[in-house]
Design a protein around this motif. Structure first.
Motif, PDB file in Angstrom:
ATOM      1  N   GLN A  79      76.348   6.558 125.259  1.00  0.00           N
ATOM      2  CA  GLN A  79      77.191   4.825 125.255  1.00  0.00           C
ATOM      3  C   GLN A  79      76.302   3.612 124.785  1.00  0.00           C
ATOM      4  O   GLN A  79      76.351   3.241 123.750  1.00  0.00           O
ATOM      5  CB  GLN A  79      78.403   4.581 126.233  1.00  0.00           C
ATOM      6  N   TRP A  80      75.090   3.781 125.546  1.00  0.00           N
ATOM      7  CA  TRP A  80      74.674   3.159 125.159  1.00  0.00           C
ATOM      8  C   TRP A  80      73.143   2.692 123.997  1.00  0.00           C
ATOM      9  O   TRP A  80      72.915   1.957 123.178  1.00  0.00           O
ATOM     10  CB  TRP A  80      73.163   3.143 126.192  1.00  0.00           C
ATOM     11  N   GLN A  81      73.015   4.783 123.355  1.00  0.00           N
ATOM     12  CA  GLN A  81      73.080   4.410 121.782  1.00  0.00           C
ATOM     13  C   GLN A  81      73.465   4.046 121.042  1.00  0.00           C
ATOM     14  O   GLN A  81      72.861   3.688 119.976  1.00  0.00           O
ATOM     15  CB  GLN A  81      72.372   6.078 122.352  1.00  0.00           C
ATOM     16  N   ALA A  82      74.906   3.826 121.378  1.00  0.00           N
ATOM     17  CA  ALA A  82      75.209   4.313 119.639  1.00  0.00           C
ATOM     18  C   ALA A  82      75.666   2.511 119.931  1.00  0.00           C
ATOM     19  O   ALA A  82      75.585   1.309 119.640  1.00  0.00           O
ATOM     20  CB  ALA A  82      77.028   4.512 120.573  1.00  0.00           C
ATOM     21  N   LEU A  83      75.610   1.543 121.461  1.00  0.00           N
ATOM     22  CA  LEU A  83      75.120  -0.083 121.480  1.00  0.00           C
ATOM     23  C   LEU A  83      73.805  -0.681 120.736  1.00  0.00           C
ATOM     24  O   LEU A  83      74.191  -0.806 119.353  1.00  0.00           O
ATOM     25  CB  LEU A  83      75.713  -0.578 122.822  1.00  0.00           C
ATOM     26  N   ARG A  84      72.857   0.477 120.885  1.00  0.00           N
ATOM     27  CA  ARG A  84      71.683   0.453 119.956  1.00  0.00           C
ATOM     28  C   ARG A  84      71.206   0.320 118.322  1.00  0.00           C
ATOM     29  O   ARG A  84      70.572  -0.479 118.085  1.00  0.00           O
ATOM     30  CB  ARG A  84      70.831   1.374 121.018  1.00  0.00           C
ATOM     31  N   ALA A  85      72.987   1.132 118.429  1.00  0.00           N
ATOM     32  CA  ALA A  85      72.772   1.013 116.556  1.00  0.00           C
ATOM     33  C   ALA A  85      73.862  -0.518 115.746  1.00  0.00           C
ATOM     34  O   ALA A  85      73.744   0.023 114.957  1.00  0.00           O
ATOM     35  CB  ALA A  85      73.923   2.246 116.396  1.00  0.00           C
TER      36      ALA A  85
END
Length: 730
Positions: free
Chosen positions: A547-553
């Motif tokens: 979920q964090w990686q998705a936000l970073r995009a």
């Protein structure tokens, strides 16, 4: 000039509140600092993406403008045909007019709007009640508040109705406390009632649980501990401990966690709280209790490593061996710690075996990367660049997520250059840009690839175009009402509603924590807003990491990590001092996280952390009679003068100017005499003050991130290297 010790939030793990929300009137950029543009293309991301109606809206691009500047355009839309845009325009006009003390005009725009605009129906009723109160029409105000209780009894706006009605009938306040305990108006009720009678345990607990980080919350916790300890339940102690922990009162947190429900996390925090405050005996006892009570918990592996660091050599080795045998996630670090102890004991062969075990058994670990980098650095220092290259090269392949990976990849490129391997150097620099575009080393790599992004000797004169997002992104958490208020730039109303909705404060989801960061930035709580978003990098479960990686995009993530509060002041004074405004912004972010009232232990104040004596000296130089270091405009005025001064002292070499801003000219002069300055990258590696080395890298890392996020040319160049690089937001 500024001597406060600040921990660095590494952007390498790094974030809409789009910046306009926190810039106040910072909508424009003066011509001398570049052309102001707006992002115009669509985002390919979906997590925070706007609807088609949002991207086509004529109202949402006006949200960032001051009320007077947008009134005419909003009026044109509001008097047009019925549509979502018309409803939004009417609501914004009404809200603006109430703030401008024109409530009668506001009521005209609100008439009949609630039936057409269901997302904000409850807040339209709220605005109507506020308008009547502003008019002094008590009868209609009372009727409006009663209407809210009848129509929206379970929605947070009811708490505001209960607060107002409770001014004349205390029974309403009891309902507010029971039904909306986290609403800001309910907390106001609790504070007022405590002023009348401070001995009310239920209200003290309400504040401790719902307002753990507001000014004065520490005093509330202290009162509970000192006066009501025998009456507190374990869950109460948990809330108190959490509040102490979040506000870094670690000894108090440790003591409170001993009375909280027994969990591995709580037991670990007892030990760590004492440890952080240097209470070695208490920390050792707490870590040993953790190991005894929760022998298989993941926290125990880290607890054993912490315990080893507090123990004598042989005892420490015993603890570390337990880690290696039972806790594979902690084993690599334990092996390196064991190797250090063995070296000190003269067992170099055993130490070498321990380090080799890290490389063979845990080649992808951060510890393996750390060891490889340690050896590579030693080889480079001895002049063995080929061997240094060989040791560093596997780091980004085997440990790509290591904090060391960006630095190692950059130096692989630098050493390849010096070895005449130009193609390999170019590939390494491009790898940094593709994999670690937010890092300090991405800026250095871009410079070696010939990009026009400024170097240490030219960056002050770079005059970047600054482009701001047209619209805010949607929030990933919260009600539809909250998300709509946020899109409309209603920061205070959004924050009030979010406080009522945000129930999971101790264990928020990734979406909730990001939303909380955005909300905090919206009301000027900049340091905590940035921190909330950055701390997402510490999530551990695979689902949370995903979920964090998705936000970073998402562009909004990075805009939240790198906001532009007070940018109009920065633009003004940077222009007058002929300083790159994004460099100044990067320095402010490192100094204060955009907190105007922040102060250091040494006495430095404000956005640019100006020491009072330095401020007085500057004021005399520029013949400034009156100033306030806590005033953002005054602080930036004085701070930019001093930054210009440090540049002049070092012939406009920004590395030295920034280092001097942190460590003082005497230290910088000594380092220049002591170390070879022909290669500034190598010079930075030799700065003996870890704080100053980290400070210099952080300031330029910040500068680079502002450039890559808000300069269209650099943003577009980066998109060629990485599909994950945030694109231009709508």
């Amino acid at each position: 000039m500024l001597k406060v010790q600040k921990y660095r939030l590494p952007v390498t793990v790094g974030a809409g509140l789009l910046l306009i929300a926190i810039c106040g009137s910072s909508w424009f950029v003066l011509k001398q600092t570049g052309v102001l543009e707006k992002w115009g293309s669509e985002s390919s991301n979906t997590q925070l993406s706007l609807t088609q109606k949002d991207t086509q809206s004529l109202v949402l691009p006006l949200v960032s403008l001051p009320p007077q500047a947008r009134a005419a355009q909003l009026t044109d839309i509001a008097t047009g045909r019925q549509s979502l845009d018309q409803y939004r325009a009417r609501y914004l006009l009404a809200s603006d007019l109430i703030e401008q003390k024109q409530p009668e005009a506001a009521l005209q725009w609100l008439e009949g709007l609630d039936s057409n605009y269901p997302q904000l129906a409850s807040h339209i009723a709220l605005k109507r009640a506020q308008a009547y109160e502003a008019m002094g029409d008590k009868a209609n105000a009372q009727e409006a508040w009663q209407g809210i209780l009848q129509t929206y009894p379970n929605e947070p706006v009811a708490a505001q109705a209960l607060y107002s009605l409770g001014q004349s009938n205390p029974e309403y306040w009891k309902v507010a406390i029971a039904q909306f305990p986290t609403h800001p108006r309910t907390l106001d009720i609790a504070r007022q009632k405590l002023q009348q009678n401070p001995k009310q345990l239920d209200l003290l607990l309400l504040l401790a649980k719902s307002a753990h980080d507001v000014p004065g919350s520490g005093g509330i916790r202290d009162r509970l501990v000192d006066q009501y300890a025998s009456q507190l339940q374990p869950e109460d102690w948990q809330a108190i401990a959490f509040g102490y922990w979040e506000t870094r009162s670690y000894t108090k947190a440790a003591k409170a966690y001993t009375k909280a429900p027994p969990t591995p996390e709580h037991a670990y925090r007892v030990g760590r709280g004492y440890h952080l405050k240097g209470k070695r005996t208490e920390a050792k006892a707490a870590y040993q209790k953790l190991i005894s009570d929760f022998p298989d918990a993941k926290e125990t592996g880290l607890g054993l490593r912490r315990l080893a660091s507090l123990s004598q050599s042989q005892e420490a080795i015993s603890y570390l061996d337990q880690v290696v045998a039972k806790f594979p996630d902690e084993a690599p670090e334990a092996l390196l710690s064991k190797a250090t102890i063995l070296d000190a004991l003269g067992s170099s062969q055993s130490a070498a075996q321990a380090r080799q075990s890290v490389l063979t058994q845990y080649p992808s670990s951060n510890a393996a990367a750390e060891y490889r980098w340690q050896v590579a650095s030693q080889k480079a220092k001895a002049g063995n660049l080929a061997e240094a290259w060989q040791w560093a090269q596997p780091i980004t392949k085997d440990s790509p997520d290591s904090p060391i990976a960006p630095e190692a990849a950059f130096w692989v490129g630098r050493w390849a250059m010096e070895l005449g391997r130009q193609d390999e150097a170019k590939a390494a620099f491009e790898h940094v840009l593709a994999q670690y575009p937010e890092s300090y080393y991405a800026w250095r790599s871009a410079r070696f690839l010939g990009w026009d992004v400024g170097d240490f000797t030219t960056v002050r004169d770079v005059n970047p175009t600054v482009a701001l997002p047209k619209r805010r992104s949607r929030l990933p958490a919260g009600s539809d009402t909250l998300k709509e208020l946020h899109l409309l730039g209603q920061n205070q109303d959004s924050w009030t509603l979010w406080q009522a909705e945000f129930q999971n404060r101790q264990k928020p989801t990734v979406a909730e924590q990001f939303t909380d960061g955005v909300m905090r930035l919206g009301v000027g709580d900049n340091i905590n807003g940035i921190n909330q978003v950055w701390f997402l990098s510490r999530r551990e479960t695979p689902e949370e990491r995903q979920q964090w990686q998705a936000l970073r995009a998402e562009p909004a993530y990075w805009h939240t990590l790198f906001p532009l509060p007070f940018f109009d002041y920065v633009v003004n004074w940077s222009g007058q001092r002929q300083l790159n405004p994004l460099l100044v912004t990067g320095l402010i972010r490192q100094e204060s996280r955009f907190e105007p009232q922040i102060g250091s232990v040494a006495g430095a104040r404000g956005l640019m952390q100006v020491m009072p004596g330095t401020g007085q000296w500057i004021a005399q130089k520029i013949q400034l009679q009156e100033y306030d270091l806590n005033d953002p405009n005054d602080n930036v005025k004085l701070g930019t003068w001093y930054l210009d001064h440090t540049h002049q002292e070092y012939n406009n070499h920004s590395l030295l100017a920034v280092a001097s801003y942190n460590a003082g000219p005497g230290n910088v002069a000594k380092w220049i005499r002591q170390y070879d300055f022909s290669d500034p990258d190598a010079f930075i590696e030799q700065i003996p003050f870890a704080e100053t080395k980290g400070y210099v890298e952080a300031v330029f890392e910040n500068y680079w991130n502002y450039l890559r996020l808000y300069n269209p040319e650099v943003n577009q160049l980066l998109q060629k290297y990485s599909k994950s690089e945030p694109g231009i937001s709508p």
